[in-house]
Write an enzyme that holds these catalytic residues in place. Structure first.
Site, PDB file in Angstrom:
ATOM      1  N   SER A 198       1.621  -9.967  46.013  1.00 56.72           N
ATOM      2  CA  SER A 198       0.293 -10.554  46.117  1.00 56.72           C
ATOM      3  C   SER A 198      -0.323 -10.940  44.776  1.00 56.72           C
ATOM      4  O   SER A 198       0.235 -11.754  44.066  1.00 56.72           O
ATOM      5  CB  SER A 198      -0.616  -9.590  46.877  1.00 56.72           C
ATOM      6  OG  SER A 198      -1.811 -10.212  47.181  1.00 56.72           O
ATOM      7  N   HIS A 199      -1.445 -10.329  44.433  1.00 60.18           N
ATOM      8  CA  HIS A 199      -2.176 -10.742  43.228  1.00 60.18           C
ATOM      9  C   HIS A 199      -1.574 -10.143  41.957  1.00 60.18           C
ATOM     10  O   HIS A 199      -2.045 -10.440  40.865  1.00 60.18           O
ATOM     11  CB  HIS A 199      -3.644 -10.318  43.349  1.00 60.18           C
ATOM     12  CG  HIS A 199      -3.804  -8.845  43.523  1.00 60.18           C
ATOM     13  ND1 HIS A 199      -3.501  -8.201  44.710  1.00 60.18           N
ATOM     14  CD2 HIS A 199      -4.179  -7.882  42.663  1.00 60.18           C
ATOM     15  CE1 HIS A 199      -3.712  -6.899  44.564  1.00 60.18           C
ATOM     16  NE2 HIS A 199      -4.126  -6.680  43.336  1.00 60.18           N
TER      17      HIS A 199
ATOM     18  N   ASP B   7      -4.570 -16.484  45.881  1.00 56.34           N
ATOM     19  CA  ASP B   7      -3.755 -15.570  45.085  1.00 56.34           C
ATOM     20  C   ASP B   7      -2.254 -15.798  45.284  1.00 56.34           C
ATOM     21  O   ASP B   7      -1.842 -16.778  45.905  1.00 56.34           O
ATOM     22  CB  ASP B   7      -4.134 -14.117  45.407  1.00 56.34           C
ATOM     23  CG  ASP B   7      -3.653 -13.691  46.787  1.00 56.34           C
ATOM     24  OD1 ASP B   7      -3.554 -14.562  47.673  1.00 56.34           O
ATOM     25  OD2 ASP B   7      -3.371 -12.490  46.988  1.00 56.34           O
TER      26      ASP B   7
ATOM     27  N   LYS C 132      -5.563 -11.729  56.172  1.00 51.46           N
ATOM     28  CA  LYS C 132      -6.596 -12.513  55.528  1.00 51.46           C
ATOM     29  C   LYS C 132      -5.976 -13.852  55.149  1.00 51.46           C
ATOM     30  O   LYS C 132      -4.762 -13.952  55.003  1.00 51.46           O
ATOM     31  CB  LYS C 132      -7.187 -11.787  54.336  1.00 51.46           C
ATOM     32  CG  LYS C 132      -6.230 -11.309  53.267  1.00 51.46           C
ATOM     33  CD  LYS C 132      -6.986 -10.458  52.265  1.00 51.46           C
ATOM     34  CE  LYS C 132      -6.151 -10.087  51.069  1.00 51.46           C
ATOM     35  NZ  LYS C 132      -5.503  -8.775  51.213  1.00 51.46           N
TER      36      LYS C 132
ATOM     37  N   ASP D 156      -3.334 -15.120  50.574  1.00 48.32           N
ATOM     38  CA  ASP D 156      -4.261 -14.531  51.537  1.00 48.32           C
ATOM     39  C   ASP D 156      -5.665 -14.301  50.978  1.00 48.32           C
ATOM     40  O   ASP D 156      -6.588 -14.009  51.731  1.00 48.32           O
ATOM     41  CB  ASP D 156      -3.684 -13.248  52.166  1.00 48.32           C
ATOM     42  CG  ASP D 156      -3.294 -12.197  51.146  1.00 48.32           C
ATOM     43  OD1 ASP D 156      -3.445 -12.441  49.940  1.00 48.32           O
ATOM     44  OD2 ASP D 156      -2.823 -11.120  51.570  1.00 48.32           O
ATOM     45  N   ARG D 157      -5.822 -14.429  49.664  1.00 53.67           N
ATOM     46  CA  ARG D 157      -7.172 -14.253  49.102  1.00 53.67           C
ATOM     47  C   ARG D 157      -7.842 -15.595  48.851  1.00 53.67           C
ATOM     48  O   ARG D 157      -7.169 -16.622  48.759  1.00 53.67           O
ATOM     49  CB  ARG D 157      -7.106 -13.507  47.769  1.00 53.67           C
ATOM     50  CG  ARG D 157      -6.561 -12.115  47.898  1.00 53.67           C
ATOM     51  CD  ARG D 157      -6.697 -11.373  46.590  1.00 53.67           C
ATOM     52  NE  ARG D 157      -6.240 -10.005  46.775  1.00 53.67           N
ATOM     53  CZ  ARG D 157      -6.610  -8.982  46.039  1.00 53.67           C
ATOM     54  NH1 ARG D 157      -7.450  -9.171  45.019  1.00 53.67           N
ATOM     55  NH2 ARG D 157      -6.153  -7.775  46.278  1.00 53.67           N
TER      56      ARG D 157
ATOM     57  N   ASP E  51       0.143 -14.676  47.170  1.00 51.76           N
ATOM     58  CA  ASP E  51       0.719 -14.884  48.504  1.00 51.76           C
ATOM     59  C   ASP E  51      -0.213 -15.632  49.450  1.00 51.76           C
ATOM     60  O   ASP E  51       0.061 -15.714  50.649  1.00 51.76           O
ATOM     61  CB  ASP E  51       1.142 -13.540  49.119  1.00 51.76           C
ATOM     62  CG  ASP E  51      -0.020 -12.585  49.301  1.00 51.76           C
ATOM     63  OD1 ASP E  51      -0.985 -12.677  48.521  1.00 51.76           O
ATOM     64  OD2 ASP E  51       0.032 -11.742  50.214  1.00 51.76           O
TER      65      ASP E  51
END
Ligand code: VG1
Ligand code: CO
Length: 544
Positions: free
Chosen positions: A113-114, A278, A377, A282-283, A280
């Protein structure tokens, strides 16, 4: 096809955190490390044989290699069909979409992710269940137990699959289908938002957008949807090519890490809407012309306005937020007469509420927003929701948010992160805080009197499962709150997060700098937690 059974020994550290297993690449590259974890997941979903699985990732370093390993292990473990995003790419929300649409048993998403990527940075793997959402705790606990007892894994002895050419391929008895990672997701978005209105607003120049993909997974999605489909100018999407190391950056959409976007949005002639996502996908971060929308405010504004958008015309069934997220959305829910749930940090806790039809919209302070269209998300979803909202309301981002504050009051909010402290220091701070909880209730600190002080425990209203120790919250009778938690996504030492919140009804006081508005709470957090003294860190490493 020959199936090999390889002897292995357990690693002790394969407990999934807030969102999957995240480790330094050098840890993942240890012999049999990834294989152990993948076999453990496949063992736990044993009954899934014959059902399709989904596989994709955010394109970071080791993504393609890991995908080849998982393909061979899936074939050796009797998986009937594997749907793989072309190039082994899938954003997290697109993976969720694909699992749901194809009736898959679940899927692997390769992402940290992030967290930054590259040979010296982070890799991650998470498993999503048949509802498209992050596997719940009983599943991840079972996987962890399995990793501690594993003695062997199975892998097919075959050539690598061509990940870049769409179509069906056979690996032994298993069919691997390489799918367009964007198509199904784009179609889903088209069903939720008014693409015609957005297209004409973007083409006429009434609205302009700048989206920063941060050299991560959303580049291809944003290009296809914003530029090709909605007609935004090609330079509306910046850093659109996914890179294995995210261009050396931190793919975390906030004012610190998405600074190029922030500069553009604070410069003269800024676009109407600025946004970033981000690693992946989702943010989301939402900005207007010289205006930053906190994620908690974004959630509240969307709660109040979502019924204006085509996919949500029937209104919201309910909303949910993670515990540290500000209470702004609670006020909207009260005004609308709908339920508002408070869950622990991490998207997996929204799954049951979404599946049971109790909520339509949910979000977290950590730049996460989503709805019941998937079970993750969804960064681009949030951006499209705001874009569509701008076409409906025909106001600027800042005007929409200011009007919201006038109607509901403003929840000043900030999160202070102290990253990478020794784990023992982080645990010590939390233990020190826990020891004070009982004595805090009823005590006054300036204008703030403590009315609740506890270690948050959540009982899932759908299945009754209990998740204790989800963060320390100190709540004051004027609505202010201080929350302390340790991160569950870091890969080095401990990261302490302090969440600060103060409610201001008076609209003549809605234009303060949040750090000033929260000053007394910031000092109180230090007094109670002794963070500086115990960690030796004079200031937070990141303030959002
Ligand atoms: C962080 C956020 C949390 C989010 C999680 C995964 O977890 O605080 O809200 O759900 O990251 O997001 P933690 O345990 O480090 O606080 V993502 O976009 O990194 O999958
Ligand atoms: Co993410």
């Amino acid at each position: 096809m020959q199936i090999r059974t390889i002897e292995t020994r357990p690693y002790p550290d394969q407990k999934p955190g807030t969102s999957g297993l995240r480790k330094k690449v050098r840890v993942v590259l240890q012999e049999h490390y990834l294989e152990n974890f993948v076999q453990s997941v496949l063992d736990v979903i044993d009954d899934a044989r014959g059902m399709p699985l989904v596989l994709g990732g955010d394109g970071r370093f080791h993504n393609r290699r890991a995908a080849q390993t998982i393909i061979k292990m899936a074939a050796a473990n009797g998986v009937g069909r594997l749907l793989v995003g072309q190039g082994a790419l899938l954003s997290t929300p697109a993976a969720s979409c694909l699992i749901r649409k194809q009736g898959a048993q679940g899927g692997f998403v390769l992402s940290a992710s992030h967290n930054p990527g590259g040979p010296d940075e982070d890799f991650g793997i998470k498993f999503n269940a048949a509802n498209g959402g992050p596997a719940p705790e009983n599943f991840t606990n079972a996987v962890y137990a399995r990793t501690k007892a594993i003695t062997e894994y199975r892998i097919a002895d075959t050539d690598d699959v061509d990940l870049d050419t769409p179509g069906d391929w056979r690996v032994g008895d298993m069919v691997v289908t390489i799918v367009d990672p964007v198509a199904d997701y784009a179609e889903l978005m088209e069903g939720l938002f008014d693409f015609a209105a957005m297209t004409s607003a973007l083409k006429s120049g009434a609205i302009s957008i700048c989206f920063d993909a941060m050299h991560a997974i959303t580049g291809p999605y944003a290009r296809r949807i914003l530029v090709d489909r909605l007609g935004a100018a090609p330079d509306s999407v910046m850093n659109a090519t996914p890179l294995e190391d995210f261009g050396g950056g931190h793919p975390d959409p906030n004012l610190v890490h998405a600074h190029a976007l922030a500069e553009r949005m604070y410069a003269p002639g800024a676009p109407t809407l600025g946004a970033a996502s981000d690693g992946d996908g989702d943010r989301n971060m939402i900005m207007g012309d010289r205006f930053f929308v906190t994620p908690s405010d974004s959630l509240a504004v969307l709660a109040a306005n979502l019924h204006l958008l085509p996919g949500y015309r029937d209104g919201l069934k309910g909303v949910a937020r993670s515990m540290p997220t500000s209470q702004a959305v609670d006020r909207v829910a009260r005004a609308m007469g709908i339920d508002c749930y408070e869950t622990p940090t991490g998207w997996k806790f929204f799954g049951n509420l979404l599946d049971a039809g109790r909520i339509t919209l949910c979000g977290e302070e950590s730049f996460g927003t989503g709805s019941d269209h998937v079970r993750e998300k969804d960064g681009l979803w949030a951006v499209l929701a705001w874009l569509n909202l701008l076409t409906v309301r025909q106001q600027s981002v800042a005007d929409i948010v200011r009007e919201h504050w006038r109607a509901f009051g403003r929840d000043y909010y900030s999160r202070h992160d102290y990253e990478g402290m020794p784990a023992a220091i982080g645990d010590g701070i939390m233990a020190h805080l826990r020891g004070q909880l009982a004595g805090l209730i009823g005590r006054s600190f300036g204008a703030n009197t403590v009315c609740l002080a506890d270690d948050f425990s959540y009982t899932d209203p759908v299945d009754g499962s209990v998740s204790p120790n989800q963060g320390i919250r100190i709540v004051f009778d004027n609505g202010s709150r201080i929350v302390f938690r340790l991160s569950g996504t870091g890969t080095e030492g401990a990261t302490l997060r302090i969440y600060l919140e103060r409610y201001e009804r008076d609209s003549s006081r809605h234009d303060l700098d949040p750090q000033d508005a929260l000053q007394d709470l910031i000092e109180l957090a230090e007094q109670l937690g002794e963070v500086r003294q115990r960690s030796g860190m004079a200031v937070p490493t990141v303030i959002t």
